[in-house]
Write a protein that holds these residues in place. Structure first.
Motif, PDB file in Angstrom:
ATOM      1  N   ASP A  56       0.830  -1.207   0.000  1.00  0.00           N
ATOM      2  CA  ASP A  56       0.000   0.000   0.000  1.00  0.00           C
ATOM      3  C   ASP A  56       0.867   1.261   0.000  1.00  0.00           C
ATOM      4  O   ASP A  56       0.553   2.240  -0.684  1.00  0.00           O
ATOM      5  CB  ASP A  56      -0.938   0.021   1.210  1.00  0.00           C
ATOM      6  CG  ASP A  56      -2.025  -1.041   1.137  1.00  0.00           C
ATOM      7  OD1 ASP A  56      -2.275  -1.568   0.028  1.00  0.00           O
ATOM      8  OD2 ASP A  56      -2.613  -1.350   2.187  1.00  0.00           O
ATOM      9  N   ILE A  57       1.954   1.244   0.751  1.00  0.00           N
ATOM     10  CA  ILE A  57       2.868   2.388   0.786  1.00  0.00           C
ATOM     11  C   ILE A  57       3.483   2.605  -0.591  1.00  0.00           C
ATOM     12  O   ILE A  57       3.537   3.730  -1.095  1.00  0.00           O
ATOM     13  CB  ILE A  57       3.961   2.195   1.859  1.00  0.00           C
ATOM     14  CG1 ILE A  57       3.354   2.321   3.260  1.00  0.00           C
ATOM     15  CG2 ILE A  57       5.100   3.199   1.679  1.00  0.00           C
ATOM     16  CD1 ILE A  57       4.294   1.924   4.394  1.00  0.00           C
ATOM     17  N   ASN A  58       3.933   1.535  -1.201  1.00  0.00           N
ATOM     18  CA  ASN A  58       4.593   1.639  -2.503  1.00  0.00           C
ATOM     19  C   ASN A  58       3.636   2.031  -3.626  1.00  0.00           C
ATOM     20  O   ASN A  58       4.049   2.653  -4.598  1.00  0.00           O
ATOM     21  CB  ASN A  58       5.317   0.339  -2.839  1.00  0.00           C
ATOM     22  CG  ASN A  58       6.501   0.092  -1.922  1.00  0.00           C
ATOM     23  OD1 ASN A  58       7.124   1.018  -1.443  1.00  0.00           O
ATOM     24  ND2 ASN A  58       6.791  -1.173  -1.666  1.00  0.00           N
ATOM     25  N   SER A  73       1.014   4.028  -3.228  1.00  0.00           N
ATOM     26  CA  SER A  73       0.485   5.370  -2.978  1.00  0.00           C
ATOM     27  C   SER A  73       1.538   6.407  -3.342  1.00  0.00           C
ATOM     28  O   SER A  73       2.630   6.406  -2.786  1.00  0.00           O
ATOM     29  CB  SER A  73       0.093   5.531  -1.509  1.00  0.00           C
ATOM     30  OG  SER A  73      -0.910   4.612  -1.168  1.00  0.00           O
ATOM     31  N   ILE A  83       3.637   8.764  -0.680  1.00  0.00           N
ATOM     32  CA  ILE A  83       3.346   8.466   0.730  1.00  0.00           C
ATOM     33  C   ILE A  83       4.598   8.066   1.502  1.00  0.00           C
ATOM     34  O   ILE A  83       4.725   8.367   2.692  1.00  0.00           O
ATOM     35  CB  ILE A  83       2.216   7.412   0.880  1.00  0.00           C
ATOM     36  CG1 ILE A  83       1.542   7.552   2.246  1.00  0.00           C
ATOM     37  CG2 ILE A  83       2.719   6.012   0.668  1.00  0.00           C
ATOM     38  CD1 ILE A  83       0.755   8.796   2.436  1.00  0.00           C
ATOM     39  N   ARG A  84       5.546   7.427   0.838  1.00  0.00           N
ATOM     40  CA  ARG A  84       6.800   7.055   1.511  1.00  0.00           C
ATOM     41  C   ARG A  84       7.517   8.317   2.018  1.00  0.00           C
ATOM     42  O   ARG A  84       7.948   8.384   3.167  1.00  0.00           O
ATOM     43  CB  ARG A  84       7.687   6.260   0.569  1.00  0.00           C
ATOM     44  CG  ARG A  84       8.972   5.755   1.205  1.00  0.00           C
ATOM     45  CD  ARG A  84       9.764   4.918   0.217  1.00  0.00           C
ATOM     46  NE  ARG A  84       9.160   3.620   0.027  1.00  0.00           N
ATOM     47  CZ  ARG A  84       9.566   2.511   0.643  1.00  0.00           C
ATOM     48  NH1 ARG A  84      10.586   2.567   1.481  1.00  0.00           N
ATOM     49  NH2 ARG A  84       8.971   1.360   0.431  1.00  0.00           N
ATOM     50  N   ILE A 103       5.560   9.839   4.951  1.00  0.00           N
ATOM     51  CA  ILE A 103       5.752   9.121   6.217  1.00  0.00           C
ATOM     52  C   ILE A 103       7.075   9.515   6.864  1.00  0.00           C
ATOM     53  O   ILE A 103       7.129   9.849   8.052  1.00  0.00           O
ATOM     54  CB  ILE A 103       5.679   7.595   5.994  1.00  0.00           C
ATOM     55  CG1 ILE A 103       4.251   7.185   5.647  1.00  0.00           C
ATOM     56  CG2 ILE A 103       6.187   6.833   7.215  1.00  0.00           C
ATOM     57  CD1 ILE A 103       4.113   5.770   5.122  1.00  0.00           C
ATOM     58  N   PHE A 107      -4.543   7.448   1.671  1.00  0.00           N
ATOM     59  CA  PHE A 107      -3.780   6.319   2.209  1.00  0.00           C
ATOM     60  C   PHE A 107      -4.561   5.610   3.311  1.00  0.00           C
ATOM     61  O   PHE A 107      -4.543   4.379   3.402  1.00  0.00           O
ATOM     62  CB  PHE A 107      -2.414   6.781   2.728  1.00  0.00           C
ATOM     63  CG  PHE A 107      -1.577   5.661   3.265  1.00  0.00           C
ATOM     64  CD1 PHE A 107      -1.004   4.730   2.406  1.00  0.00           C
ATOM     65  CD2 PHE A 107      -1.355   5.525   4.622  1.00  0.00           C
ATOM     66  CE1 PHE A 107      -0.235   3.689   2.896  1.00  0.00           C
ATOM     67  CE2 PHE A 107      -0.587   4.491   5.127  1.00  0.00           C
ATOM     68  CZ  PHE A 107      -0.020   3.567   4.257  1.00  0.00           C
ATOM     69  N   SER A 147      -5.224   1.690   3.216  1.00  0.00           N
ATOM     70  CA  SER A 147      -4.510   0.797   4.135  1.00  0.00           C
ATOM     71  C   SER A 147      -5.215   0.555   5.465  1.00  0.00           C
ATOM     72  O   SER A 147      -4.892  -0.388   6.175  1.00  0.00           O
ATOM     73  CB  SER A 147      -3.133   1.377   4.432  1.00  0.00           C
ATOM     74  OG  SER A 147      -3.260   2.565   5.184  1.00  0.00           O
ATOM     75  N   LEU A 205      -2.244   8.022   9.465  1.00  0.00           N
ATOM     76  CA  LEU A 205      -0.895   8.477   9.769  1.00  0.00           C
ATOM     77  C   LEU A 205      -0.866   9.665  10.727  1.00  0.00           C
ATOM     78  O   LEU A 205       0.205  10.036  11.207  1.00  0.00           O
ATOM     79  CB  LEU A 205      -0.146   8.811   8.482  1.00  0.00           C
ATOM     80  CG  LEU A 205       0.100   7.614   7.567  1.00  0.00           C
ATOM     81  CD1 LEU A 205       0.753   8.051   6.265  1.00  0.00           C
ATOM     82  CD2 LEU A 205       0.933   6.554   8.260  1.00  0.00           C
ATOM     83  N   CYS A 224       4.384   2.458  10.203  1.00  0.00           N
ATOM     84  CA  CYS A 224       4.747   2.651   8.794  1.00  0.00           C
ATOM     85  C   CYS A 224       6.202   3.090   8.663  1.00  0.00           C
ATOM     86  O   CYS A 224       6.920   2.630   7.765  1.00  0.00           O
ATOM     87  CB  CYS A 224       3.817   3.667   8.138  1.00  0.00           C
ATOM     88  SG  CYS A 224       2.154   3.035   7.898  1.00  0.00           S
ATOM     89  N   ILE A 238       9.231   1.056   6.686  1.00  0.00           N
ATOM     90  CA  ILE A 238      10.081   1.642   5.647  1.00  0.00           C
ATOM     91  C   ILE A 238      11.556   1.453   5.996  1.00  0.00           C
ATOM     92  O   ILE A 238      12.357   1.138   5.136  1.00  0.00           O
ATOM     93  CB  ILE A 238       9.741   3.144   5.461  1.00  0.00           C
ATOM     94  CG1 ILE A 238       8.378   3.288   4.791  1.00  0.00           C
ATOM     95  CG2 ILE A 238      10.815   3.853   4.646  1.00  0.00           C
ATOM     96  CD1 ILE A 238       7.852   4.703   4.737  1.00  0.00           C
TER      97      ILE A 238
END
Length: 143
Positions: free
Chosen positions: A77-79, A81, A84-85, A88, A119, A123, A127, A136, A140
């Motif tokens: 989900d992070i990858n 979006s 979003i990385r 975060i 996000f 997910s 956040l 999260c 990472i």
């Protein structure tokens, strides 16, 4: 308390994550992973009455529980979006402050809020909650 005293038992409630965009038997896999985590958590921290997904997942990371399915889904989900990385990492560095995060990323605060909401719907993680952000961020770092 009423149920506990009337029936002479201890009640514990666990709120799992809300999973979206699942295929085939994925819900069963995530449910089993959450159930295993919950069972471990209860074994070691039996005094808790209310357990959130974020609280249990952070505990699971610290105790090296088998969270492979959950971790891979959240990382996916992070990858998937956009941005979003970076969001975060920057939010963690800015201690969750949305204004400072938006300024550091050179985006409007409303754009940041939109990406966070998107996000969260993908997910199940918010956040703006420190536990979700910490989970999260740690994912990472270990990715």
């Amino acid at each position: 308390p009423t149920i506990e005293s009337d029936f002479g038992m201890k009640l514990t409630v666990f709120f799992g994550n809300s999973w979206t965009k699942l295929k085939g038997d994925e819900l069963r896999i995530y449910f089993d992973n959450e159930n295993s985590l919950f069972s471990e958590f209860i074994h070691y921290k039996a005094d808790e009455n209310l357990i959130s997904f974020s609280q249990a997942i952070l505990w699971g990371l610290a105790h090296r529980s088998n969270l492979s399915a959950i971790k891979s889904k959240i990382l996916q989900d992070i990858n998937e979006s956009k941005d979003i990385r970076d969001i975060i990492v920057t939010m963690w560095e800015e201690h969750g402050n949305l204004v400072q995060t938006a300024q550091k990323l050179f985006i409007h605060r409303n754009s940041l809020q939109y990406k966070l909401d998107k996000f969260a719907s993908l997910s199940g993680l918010n956040l703006k909650k420190l536990d979700d952000l910490a989970f999260c961020y740690l994912l990472i770092l270990t990715d």
